[in-house]
Write a protein that holds these residues in place. Structure first.
Motif, PDB file in Angstrom:
ATOM      1  N   GLN A  38       1.007   4.186  -2.899  1.00 18.70           N
ATOM      2  CA  GLN A  38       0.830   5.612  -2.621  1.00 18.70           C
ATOM      3  C   GLN A  38       2.021   6.411  -3.144  1.00 18.70           C
ATOM      4  O   GLN A  38       1.853   7.477  -3.744  1.00 18.70           O
ATOM      5  CB  GLN A  38       0.664   5.855  -1.122  1.00 18.70           C
ATOM      6  CG  GLN A  38      -0.614   5.319  -0.555  1.00 18.70           C
ATOM      7  CD  GLN A  38      -0.656   5.409   0.963  1.00 18.70           C
ATOM      8  OE1 GLN A  38       0.367   5.369   1.635  1.00 18.70           O
ATOM      9  NE2 GLN A  38      -1.868   5.531   1.502  1.00 18.70           N
ATOM     10  N   LEU A  39       3.211   5.880  -2.929  1.00 21.67           N
ATOM     11  CA  LEU A  39       4.418   6.568  -3.390  1.00 21.67           C
ATOM     12  C   LEU A  39       4.457   6.628  -4.910  1.00 21.67           C
ATOM     13  O   LEU A  39       4.815   7.660  -5.488  1.00 21.67           O
ATOM     14  CB  LEU A  39       5.657   5.864  -2.841  1.00 21.67           C
ATOM     15  CG  LEU A  39       6.989   6.569  -3.021  1.00 21.67           C
ATOM     16  CD1 LEU A  39       6.986   7.952  -2.380  1.00 21.67           C
ATOM     17  CD2 LEU A  39       8.116   5.731  -2.424  1.00 21.67           C
ATOM     18  N   GLU A  40       4.044   5.557  -5.570  1.00 21.62           N
ATOM     19  CA  GLU A  40       4.031   5.550  -7.033  1.00 21.62           C
ATOM     20  C   GLU A  40       3.041   6.579  -7.586  1.00 21.62           C
ATOM     21  O   GLU A  40       3.297   7.214  -8.600  1.00 21.62           O
ATOM     22  CB  GLU A  40       3.689   4.160  -7.559  1.00 21.62           C
ATOM     23  CG  GLU A  40       3.791   4.077  -9.067  1.00 21.62           C
ATOM     24  CD  GLU A  40       3.654   2.661  -9.593  1.00 21.62           C
ATOM     25  OE1 GLU A  40       4.069   2.429 -10.736  1.00 21.62           O
ATOM     26  OE2 GLU A  40       3.128   1.794  -8.875  1.00 21.62           O
ATOM     27  N   PHE A  72      11.235  14.919   5.805  1.00 14.77           N
ATOM     28  CA  PHE A  72      11.437  15.819   4.676  1.00 14.77           C
ATOM     29  C   PHE A  72      10.857  17.156   5.090  1.00 14.77           C
ATOM     30  O   PHE A  72       9.795  17.212   5.699  1.00 14.77           O
ATOM     31  CB  PHE A  72      10.716  15.298   3.422  1.00 14.77           C
ATOM     32  CG  PHE A  72      11.331  14.063   2.856  1.00 14.77           C
ATOM     33  CD1 PHE A  72      12.429  14.150   2.025  1.00 14.77           C
ATOM     34  CD2 PHE A  72      10.825  12.810   3.161  1.00 14.77           C
ATOM     35  CE1 PHE A  72      13.016  13.010   1.503  1.00 14.77           C
ATOM     36  CE2 PHE A  72      11.401  11.666   2.652  1.00 14.77           C
ATOM     37  CZ  PHE A  72      12.496  11.764   1.818  1.00 14.77           C
ATOM     38  N   SER A  73      11.566  18.212   4.781  1.00 13.33           N
ATOM     39  CA  SER A  73      11.048  19.532   5.134  1.00 13.33           C
ATOM     40  C   SER A  73      11.243  20.488   3.965  1.00 13.33           C
ATOM     41  O   SER A  73      12.164  20.350   3.163  1.00 13.33           O
ATOM     42  CB  SER A  73      11.727  20.071   6.384  1.00 13.33           C
ATOM     43  OG  SER A  73      13.118  20.161   6.196  1.00 13.33           O
ATOM     44  N   ARG A  74      10.324  21.444   3.916  1.00  9.47           N
ATOM     45  CA  ARG A  74      10.384  22.500   2.914  1.00  9.47           C
ATOM     46  C   ARG A  74       9.537  23.647   3.440  1.00  9.47           C
ATOM     47  O   ARG A  74       8.448  23.426   3.970  1.00  9.47           O
ATOM     48  CB  ARG A  74       9.861  21.999   1.573  1.00  9.47           C
ATOM     49  CG  ARG A  74       9.959  23.055   0.476  1.00  9.47           C
ATOM     50  CD  ARG A  74       9.773  22.497  -0.895  1.00  9.47           C
ATOM     51  NE  ARG A  74       8.403  22.043  -1.095  1.00  9.47           N
ATOM     52  CZ  ARG A  74       7.948  21.598  -2.247  1.00  9.47           C
ATOM     53  NH1 ARG A  74       8.748  21.501  -3.284  1.00  9.47           N
ATOM     54  NH2 ARG A  74       6.702  21.213  -2.367  1.00  9.47           N
ATOM     55  N   ASN A  75      10.052  24.857   3.284  1.00  7.97           N
ATOM     56  CA  ASN A  75       9.335  26.055   3.739  1.00  7.97           C
ATOM     57  C   ASN A  75       8.927  25.951   5.207  1.00  7.97           C
ATOM     58  O   ASN A  75       7.793  26.243   5.569  1.00  7.97           O
ATOM     59  CB  ASN A  75       8.108  26.325   2.867  1.00  7.97           C
ATOM     60  CG  ASN A  75       8.456  26.526   1.415  1.00  7.97           C
ATOM     61  OD1 ASN A  75       9.542  27.010   1.091  1.00  7.97           O
ATOM     62  ND2 ASN A  75       7.566  26.135   0.532  1.00  7.97           N
ATOM     63  N   ILE A 130       0.838  -1.203   0.000  1.00 10.78           N
ATOM     64  CA  ILE A 130       0.000   0.000   0.000  1.00 10.78           C
ATOM     65  C   ILE A 130       0.872   1.252   0.000  1.00 10.78           C
ATOM     66  O   ILE A 130       0.610   2.201  -0.751  1.00 10.78           O
ATOM     67  CB  ILE A 130      -0.959  -0.005   1.209  1.00 10.78           C
ATOM     68  CG1 ILE A 130      -2.004  -1.104   1.025  1.00 10.78           C
ATOM     69  CG2 ILE A 130      -1.622   1.359   1.401  1.00 10.78           C
ATOM     70  CD1 ILE A 130      -2.826  -1.405   2.262  1.00 10.78           C
ATOM     71  N   LEU A 131       1.922   1.251   0.814  1.00 12.66           N
ATOM     72  CA  LEU A 131       2.834   2.399   0.869  1.00 12.66           C
ATOM     73  C   LEU A 131       3.496   2.627  -0.489  1.00 12.66           C
ATOM     74  O   LEU A 131       3.584   3.759  -0.960  1.00 12.66           O
ATOM     75  CB  LEU A 131       3.878   2.181   1.961  1.00 12.66           C
ATOM     76  CG  LEU A 131       4.887   3.297   2.185  1.00 12.66           C
ATOM     77  CD1 LEU A 131       4.206   4.628   2.499  1.00 12.66           C
ATOM     78  CD2 LEU A 131       5.841   2.906   3.327  1.00 12.66           C
ATOM     79  N   ALA A 182       8.069  10.492   2.772  1.00 18.74           N
ATOM     80  CA  ALA A 182       7.976  11.050   1.412  1.00 18.74           C
ATOM     81  C   ALA A 182       6.517  11.139   0.965  1.00 18.74           C
ATOM     82  O   ALA A 182       6.109  12.149   0.397  1.00 18.74           O
ATOM     83  CB  ALA A 182       8.776  10.173   0.428  1.00 18.74           C
ATOM     84  N   VAL A 183       5.733  10.119   1.236  1.00 12.30           N
ATOM     85  CA  VAL A 183       4.319  10.140   0.887  1.00 12.30           C
ATOM     86  C   VAL A 183       3.619  11.271   1.621  1.00 12.30           C
ATOM     87  O   VAL A 183       2.833  12.020   1.021  1.00 12.30           O
ATOM     88  CB  VAL A 183       3.644   8.774   1.182  1.00 12.30           C
ATOM     89  CG1 VAL A 183       2.132   8.892   1.102  1.00 12.30           C
ATOM     90  CG2 VAL A 183       4.142   7.716   0.207  1.00 12.30           C
ATOM     91  N   ALA A 184       3.896  11.420   2.903  1.00 16.62           N
ATOM     92  CA  ALA A 184       3.275  12.493   3.686  1.00 16.62           C
ATOM     93  C   ALA A 184       3.599  13.853   3.082  1.00 16.62           C
ATOM     94  O   ALA A 184       2.718  14.733   2.958  1.00 16.62           O
ATOM     95  CB  ALA A 184       3.735  12.425   5.133  1.00 16.62           C
ATOM     96  N   ALA A 185       4.854  14.051   2.700  1.00 11.11           N
ATOM     97  CA  ALA A 185       5.254  15.329   2.115  1.00 11.11           C
ATOM     98  C   ALA A 185       4.596  15.572   0.764  1.00 11.11           C
ATOM     99  O   ALA A 185       4.112  16.674   0.496  1.00 11.11           O
ATOM    100  CB  ALA A 185       6.779  15.382   1.971  1.00 11.11           C
ATOM    101  N   LEU A 186       4.561  14.557  -0.069  1.00 10.73           N
ATOM    102  CA  LEU A 186       4.038  14.718  -1.425  1.00 10.73           C
ATOM    103  C   LEU A 186       2.513  14.820  -1.467  1.00 10.73           C
ATOM    104  O   LEU A 186       1.968  15.400  -2.399  1.00 10.73           O
ATOM    105  CB  LEU A 186       4.511  13.568  -2.307  1.00 10.73           C
ATOM    106  CG  LEU A 186       6.012  13.547  -2.588  1.00 10.73           C
ATOM    107  CD1 LEU A 186       6.427  12.221  -3.194  1.00 10.73           C
ATOM    108  CD2 LEU A 186       6.402  14.710  -3.487  1.00 10.73           C
TER     109      LEU A 186
END
Length: 93
Positions: free
Chosen positions: A12-14, A65-68, A8-9, A87-91
């Motif tokens: 989601q990432l794909e 992962f962080s941004r802004n 499942i992860l 990565a999934v959470a960020a995207l």
């Protein structure tokens, strides 16, 4: 993490990365680090921290992962899974 949860992860990432996604990043930290490289190319800062650095028997990792000034993090006993979940959470945000 169960095989079903890994599947499942990865699905989601794909959905988030599309054809850039390496094959089976939840199975191997070296492959998962390619996901981190893709994320860094998209402007995210990446950190992976061993939460049990002195233990020979326990394993817990925090990937972020962080941004802004916004951080997206995940913890898991498997470093590759922690990285992919972060990565999934960020995207997805």
């Amino acid at each position: 993490m169960s095989e079903q949860a890994r599947k499942i992860l990865e699905e989601q990432l794909e959905q988030c990365l599309g054809p850039e996604m390496p094959e089976h990043p939840t199975a191997d930290i070296h492959v998962a680090l390619r996901v981190a490289e893709i994320m860094e190319a998209r402007g995210y800062a990446f950190k992976l921290k061993d939460l049990c650095p002195k233990s020979l028997t326990d394993s817990m990792w925090k990937a972020s992962f962080s941004r802004n000034e916004t951080e997206f993090a995940s913890e898991s006993s498997d470093a590759a899974c922690a990285l992919c979940a972060a990565a999934v959470a960020a995207l997805q945000n």
